[in-house]
Design an enzyme around this catalytic site. Structure first.
Site: not given
Lengths: 378, 76
Positions: B13-15
């Protein structure tokens, strides 16, 4: 005697060491286990505090504690960075020439900002990833009297909330100084929305609209022309600035690349066990991994807890007991006195709530509580 | 000889998958390909859009059992 060696005295290495020292307290006292931490520094820095230093809200000396004071009794600590990883023979060699043998090795050497990777960025942009840079940013913000402020973000970078946080905090900072009518803040971001996390982007974009902050996505800085005060992007656009604030691209530590352990200093890591790929007794945590997750203190913290449990079980029973599930928790400062947070793992995206003052104050409290967190008490 | 490197960004999801590609493309040679695996539909659209904007070649995009495979060849 089973020997555990931890390379790196940052958030991941320190929490792992303290976690293991508690779990293996009996074995440490009985001389059945040794636990050694090797670090490049005798000081431990609370890195998220640099953002507050840039806004004059924390002093540099508040960011540091003596590393030895953070470690549980029984942990052997040397300020002697590792220069050679001889993984086939289960030992590392330090700068002073000492050889440390291990049964289990954990590598948590971290990452560093590399503004030099973008021509012109180091000379012309301000950032918050070293003490010197944060202090210079503080001075530049204080002296700024109006004009175009541009925010550019390199890839990869640690602390993925910083691009948003520094933008919102600058807005309030200039508002408090009565400069908003003379300042235009323009935010850029490398991918097709204003933040990696879709739900965070859905919250932040309307906030930017409401505050009059303009933004441009799919913007990757290729070069900074200090004479013309322009940033050129890989995508072909040109951005004018009077004050340039950058989140520089990062690399892992030089020794990792030099030793051939990972491109750009990031080591190929199993996403569940945190093993270095191809090595049963070597583990990686924190910014040093190549995992597709946030390079953040909380990531290192949750990885250290999972790895602590597994390493203790390996020492005692020869087997691991759990997998790291990709957990990350990030505060997001939404200005000078409001904040929200994003909590997520490999399977569950974050659902950020509207910012509140209470979460901001909790973040400020955490800036102090960190020292208990890194000791493994929180 | 040109090679293909896989970027397993499933559950990232992140990054996120495009950020992983942006980091990895700096590490490969012109002519090499990168295959991004993603469970995020948005990145299956974002990655080709970015590649076309910058001028890299979009070799293939496909979905298999809920996983998007996007292959990009570095052209410059």
């Amino acid at each position: 005697m089973k020997k555990v060696v931890i390379v790196g005295g940052g958030t991941g290495g320190t929490i792992l060491a303290n976690n293991l020292a508690r779990r293996l307290a009996h074995e440490l006292r009985a001389g059945q286990v040794s636990l050694t931490v090797l670090s490049a520094s005798d000081k431990h820095m609370y890195q998220p505090g640099l953002l507050y230093v840039a806004f004059g809200r924390m002093e540099v000396d508040e960011l540091y504690q003596d590393q030895a004071s953070l470690l549980e009794p029984g942990i052997v600590f040397h300020v002697d960075p590792v220069e050679k990883f001889v993984l086939d023979k289960n030992h590392v060699v330090t700068k002073s020439g000492k050889r440390f043998e291990y049964d289990y090795l954990a590598i948590a050497t971290g990452s560093r900002a590399m503004p030099d990777m973008v021509p012109g960025m180091a000379e012309n942009a301000h950032h918050v990833y070293t003490v010197e840079a944060a202090a210079k940013t503080c001075e530049a913000l204080r002296n700024f009297q109006g004009g175009k402020v541009a925010v550019v973000t390199g890839v990869p970078h640690k602390c993925p909330m910083v691009p948003l946080e520094i933008t919102f905090m600058m807005y309030d900072y200039f508002k408090d100084r009565g400069l908003l009518d003379k300042v235009r803040i323009h935010y850029t971001y490398p991918i097709g929305r204003v933040h990696s996390l879709e739900n965070v982007a859905k919250w932040a974009a309307p906030e930017f609209d409401r505050l009059g902050i303009t933004y441009e996505t799919l913007f990757n800085a290729k070069a900074v022309d200090g004479a013309k005060k322009q940033v050129l992007s890989e995508e072909g656009s040109v951005l004018d600035y009077d004050l340039l604030v950058a989140i520089p691209p990062h690399k892992g530590m030089e020794v990792i690349e030099k030793e051939g352990l990972g491109k750009s200093g990031f080591m190929p890591t199993n996403r569940g066990t945190l093993n270095l790929e191809g090595r049963d007794n070597v583990f990686v945590l924190g910014d040093t991994t190549n995992l597709p997750i946030s390079k953040a203190g909380s990531t290192a913290h949750y990885e250290a807890e999972a790895l602590g449990e597994n390493l203790a079980a390996l020492v005692r029973h020869g087997r691991m007991v759990r997998l790291y599930e990709g957990k990350v928790f990030c505060f997001i400062e939404a200005g000078k006195d409001r904040a929200t947070y994003a909590s997520f793992d490999y399977a569950n995206p974050p659902q950020p709530k509207p910012p509140t003052k209470a979460i901001h104050w909790f973040k400020l409290a955490y800036n102090r509580l960190y020292w208990n967190s890194v000791r493994g008490l929180l | 000889m040109a090679s293909t490197r896989e970027i397993d960004a499933r559950g990232a999801f992140c990054p996120g998958p495009l950020m992983e590609l942006l980091a990895a493309i700096k590490e490969v040679e012109v002519g090499d390909s990168l295959e991004v695996l993603s469970t995020d539909k948005g990145s299956a659209d974002d990655i080709p859009e970015w590649a076309r904007k910058v001028g890299h070649e979009v070799v293939e995009t496909r979905e298999e059992n809920g996983v998007y495979h996007v292959i990009i060849r570095k052209t410059k």
